[in-house]
Each structure stands twice: as structure tokens, then as C-alpha cells.
Design a protein around this motif. Structure first.
Motif, mmCIF file in Angstrom:
data_model
loop_
_atom_site.group_PDB
_atom_site.id
_atom_site.type_symbol
_atom_site.label_atom_id
_atom_site.label_comp_id
_atom_site.label_asym_id
_atom_site.label_seq_id
_atom_site.Cartn_x
_atom_site.Cartn_y
_atom_site.Cartn_z
ATOM 1 N N GLY A 1 0.796 -1.218 0.000
ATOM 2 C CA GLY A 1 0.000 0.000 0.000
ATOM 3 C C GLY A 1 0.828 1.268 0.000
ATOM 4 O O GLY A 1 0.303 2.355 0.216
ATOM 5 N N ARG A 2 2.094 1.132 -0.261
ATOM 6 C CA ARG A 2 3.000 2.282 -0.267
ATOM 7 C C ARG A 2 3.252 2.720 -1.716
ATOM 8 O O ARG A 2 4.361 2.667 -2.227
ATOM 9 C CB ARG A 2 4.280 1.909 0.461
ATOM 10 C CG ARG A 2 3.987 1.600 1.940
ATOM 11 C CD ARG A 2 5.103 0.881 2.652
ATOM 12 N NE ARG A 2 6.337 1.633 2.695
ATOM 13 C CZ ARG A 2 7.456 1.149 3.215
ATOM 14 N NH1 ARG A 2 7.482 -0.065 3.749
ATOM 15 N NH2 ARG A 2 8.553 1.878 3.216
ATOM 16 N N THR A 3 2.178 3.151 -2.353
ATOM 17 C CA THR A 3 2.191 3.424 -3.787
ATOM 18 C C THR A 3 3.180 4.508 -4.180
ATOM 19 O O THR A 3 3.896 4.369 -5.176
ATOM 20 C CB THR A 3 0.774 3.779 -4.274
ATOM 21 O OG1 THR A 3 -0.106 2.733 -3.864
ATOM 22 C CG2 THR A 3 0.717 3.922 -5.768
ATOM 23 N N ALA A 4 3.222 5.596 -3.445
ATOM 24 C CA ALA A 4 4.151 6.682 -3.791
ATOM 25 C C ALA A 4 5.594 6.188 -3.775
ATOM 26 O O ALA A 4 6.381 6.516 -4.669
ATOM 27 C CB ALA A 4 3.978 7.857 -2.837
ATOM 28 N N SER B 1 9.002 -4.220 -17.986
ATOM 29 C CA SER B 1 8.316 -4.576 -16.732
ATOM 30 C C SER B 1 8.224 -3.369 -15.800
ATOM 31 O O SER B 1 7.178 -3.122 -15.191
ATOM 32 C CB SER B 1 9.036 -5.722 -16.019
ATOM 33 O OG SER B 1 8.926 -6.901 -16.764
ATOM 34 N N ALA B 2 9.317 -2.629 -15.703
ATOM 35 C CA ALA B 2 9.305 -1.426 -14.858
ATOM 36 C C ALA B 2 8.386 -0.358 -15.453
ATOM 37 O O ALA B 2 7.671 0.337 -14.713
ATOM 38 C CB ALA B 2 10.722 -0.874 -14.688
ATOM 39 N N THR B 3 8.368 -0.257 -16.766
ATOM 40 C CA THR B 3 7.477 0.704 -17.428
ATOM 41 C C THR B 3 6.024 0.347 -17.151
ATOM 42 O O THR B 3 5.205 1.212 -16.819
ATOM 43 C CB THR B 3 7.752 0.740 -18.940
ATOM 44 O OG1 THR B 3 9.134 1.063 -19.154
ATOM 45 C CG2 THR B 3 6.874 1.764 -19.634
ATOM 46 N N GLN B 4 5.699 -0.929 -17.288
ATOM 47 C CA GLN B 4 4.338 -1.381 -17.002
ATOM 48 C C GLN B 4 3.986 -1.143 -15.537
ATOM 49 O O GLN B 4 2.882 -0.683 -15.220
ATOM 50 C CB GLN B 4 4.189 -2.871 -17.356
ATOM 51 C CG GLN B 4 4.257 -3.111 -18.838
ATOM 52 C CD GLN B 4 4.353 -4.573 -19.235
ATOM 53 O OE1 GLN B 4 4.280 -4.871 -20.397
ATOM 54 N NE2 GLN B 4 4.538 -5.494 -18.316
ATOM 55 N N GLY B 5 4.926 -1.416 -14.654
ATOM 56 C CA GLY B 5 4.681 -1.235 -13.232
ATOM 57 C C GLY B 5 4.426 0.210 -12.851
ATOM 58 O O GLY B 5 3.478 0.517 -12.129
ATOM 59 N N ILE B 6 5.264 1.116 -13.359
ATOM 60 C CA ILE B 6 5.089 2.523 -12.997
ATOM 61 C C ILE B 6 3.802 3.078 -13.598
ATOM 62 O O ILE B 6 3.101 3.859 -12.951
ATOM 63 C CB ILE B 6 6.319 3.385 -13.371
ATOM 64 C CG1 ILE B 6 6.262 4.717 -12.620
ATOM 65 C CG2 ILE B 6 6.454 3.567 -14.875
ATOM 66 C CD1 ILE B 6 7.549 5.526 -12.703
ATOM 67 N N ALA B 7 3.482 2.654 -14.804
ATOM 68 C CA ALA B 7 2.240 3.130 -15.419
ATOM 69 C C ALA B 7 1.027 2.630 -14.635
ATOM 70 O O ALA B 7 0.109 3.402 -14.328
ATOM 71 C CB ALA B 7 2.156 2.674 -16.876
ATOM 72 N N MET B 8 1.022 1.358 -14.284
ATOM 73 C CA MET B 8 -0.100 0.787 -13.531
ATOM 74 C C MET B 8 -0.230 1.455 -12.165
ATOM 75 O O MET B 8 -1.331 1.834 -11.752
ATOM 76 C CB MET B 8 0.083 -0.722 -13.351
ATOM 77 C CG MET B 8 -0.979 -1.378 -12.491
ATOM 78 S SD MET B 8 -2.588 -1.502 -13.283
ATOM 79 C CE MET B 8 -2.319 -2.930 -14.299
ATOM 80 N N ALA B 9 0.878 1.624 -11.460
ATOM 81 C CA ALA B 9 0.837 2.246 -10.132
ATOM 82 C C ALA B 9 0.357 3.697 -10.227
ATOM 83 O O ALA B 9 -0.428 4.151 -9.389
ATOM 84 C CB ALA B 9 2.217 2.183 -9.480
ATOM 85 N N THR B 10 0.793 4.396 -11.245
ATOM 86 C CA THR B 10 0.393 5.795 -11.432
ATOM 87 C C THR B 10 -1.101 5.891 -11.702
ATOM 88 O O THR B 10 -1.798 6.728 -11.123
ATOM 89 C CB THR B 10 1.204 6.432 -12.576
ATOM 90 O OG1 THR B 10 2.600 6.356 -12.237
ATOM 91 C CG2 THR B 10 0.817 7.872 -12.797
ATOM 92 N N ARG C 1 -3.425 3.579 -10.945
ATOM 93 C CA ARG C 1 -4.153 3.154 -9.732
ATOM 94 C C ARG C 1 -4.206 4.255 -8.690
ATOM 95 O O ARG C 1 -5.202 4.403 -7.982
ATOM 96 C CB ARG C 1 -3.493 1.921 -9.122
ATOM 97 C CG ARG C 1 -3.835 0.650 -9.808
ATOM 98 C CD ARG C 1 -3.244 -0.503 -9.049
ATOM 99 N NE ARG C 1 -3.504 -1.756 -9.732
ATOM 100 C CZ ARG C 1 -2.772 -2.838 -9.597
ATOM 101 N NH1 ARG C 1 -1.733 -2.841 -8.789
ATOM 102 N NH2 ARG C 1 -3.083 -3.927 -10.250
ATOM 103 N N ALA C 2 -3.118 5.013 -8.593
ATOM 104 C CA ALA C 2 -3.047 6.080 -7.594
ATOM 105 C C ALA C 2 -3.803 7.328 -8.042
ATOM 106 O O ALA C 2 -3.969 8.263 -7.267
ATOM 107 C CB ALA C 2 -1.586 6.430 -7.312
ATOM 108 N N GLY C 3 -4.256 7.336 -9.295
ATOM 109 C CA GLY C 3 -4.961 8.496 -9.808
ATOM 110 C C GLY C 3 -4.055 9.696 -10.002
ATOM 111 O O GLY C 3 -4.513 10.834 -10.008
ATOM 112 N N LYS C 4 -2.775 9.438 -10.160
ATOM 113 C CA LYS C 4 -1.796 10.517 -10.322
ATOM 114 C C LYS C 4 -1.756 10.980 -11.773
ATOM 115 O O LYS C 4 -2.041 10.227 -12.691
ATOM 116 C CB LYS C 4 -0.407 10.032 -9.915
ATOM 117 C CG LYS C 4 -0.328 9.510 -8.500
ATOM 118 C CD LYS C 4 0.421 10.457 -7.655
ATOM 119 C CE LYS C 4 0.536 9.879 -6.256
ATOM 120 N NZ LYS C 4 0.369 10.847 -5.255
#
Length: 103
Positions: free
Chosen positions: A10-13, A31-40, A42-45
Motif C-alpha cells: 500500500g506504499r504506492t508513492a 516490466s518497470a514501465t508497465q509497473g510505474i504506469a499501472m501504479a500511477t 491506480r493512484a490516480g496521479k
């Protein structure tokens, strides 16, 4: 992967920061690109790099599911993906729907 662990906690930032650090070391890491895009997402950033990440995923994502995800997220945000992503999708579609035959 630290970023995945942080995101699951839950530590998205912090996860986004970890993905960003990974991309600084290995900018072509899908993989990192997909991860950062998904996290961003999900976080509504709203990150200025999100369009670039989605474009890259739409072009070379690890699976068709990822490529479709990126196109859908871009469409939701009114982003126009690079034409190369459209050409790559058309090329993949042509390969899978019509077998190549010699003249």
C-alpha cells in the motif's frame, strides 16, 4: 522487486519512486514501465510521463493484454498514442489473422 513489494504494502508513492529509479538504470525495462504506469493509474496521479509510458507499453508490452490495457488507459485520458503503436498492432493482427503465402 522492491517496487512490487512496496505497492503490495500500500506504499504506492514509494513504489512509483522505486519504479522510476529502476527506469533510470534500465530505461528499456518494459516490466518497470508497465509497473510505474499501472501504479500511477491506480493512484490516480497525473504524471507528465504517463503518455510516454502508455505509448511504449502499447507498442512493446509483454502481452496483448498489456498492450490493450495501455491503449484503453490512453483513450480514457484522451491521449493520442504514437502512430508506431497503431502500426505494430496492425502488423500483429495481420500475422495472426492471415497466414503469409508465397506468390
Amino acid at each position: 522487486n522492491l517496487a512490487i513489494t512496496l505497492e503490495r504494502a500500500g506504499r504506492t508513492a514509494e513504489a512509483i519512486d522505486a519504479y522510476r529509479a529502476a527506469l533510470e538504470v534500465a530505461p528499456e525495462d518494459i516490466s518497470a514501465t508497465q509497473g510505474i504506469a499501472m501504479a500511477t493509474v491506480r493512484a490516480g496521479k497525473d504524471d507528465p510521463a504517463l503518455g510516454r509510458w502508455l505509448d511504449r507499453i502499447a507498442l512493446v508490452g509483454e502481452s496483448e493484454t498489456w498492450r490493450e490495457w495501455a491503449r484503453a488507459r490512453a483513450a480514457q485520458r484522451g491521449l493520442r498514442l504514437h502512430a508506431a503503436a497503431d502500426r505494430a498492432r496492425a502488423h500483429r493482427s495481420a500475422r495472426t489473422t492471415a497466414p503469409w503465402t508465397a506468390p
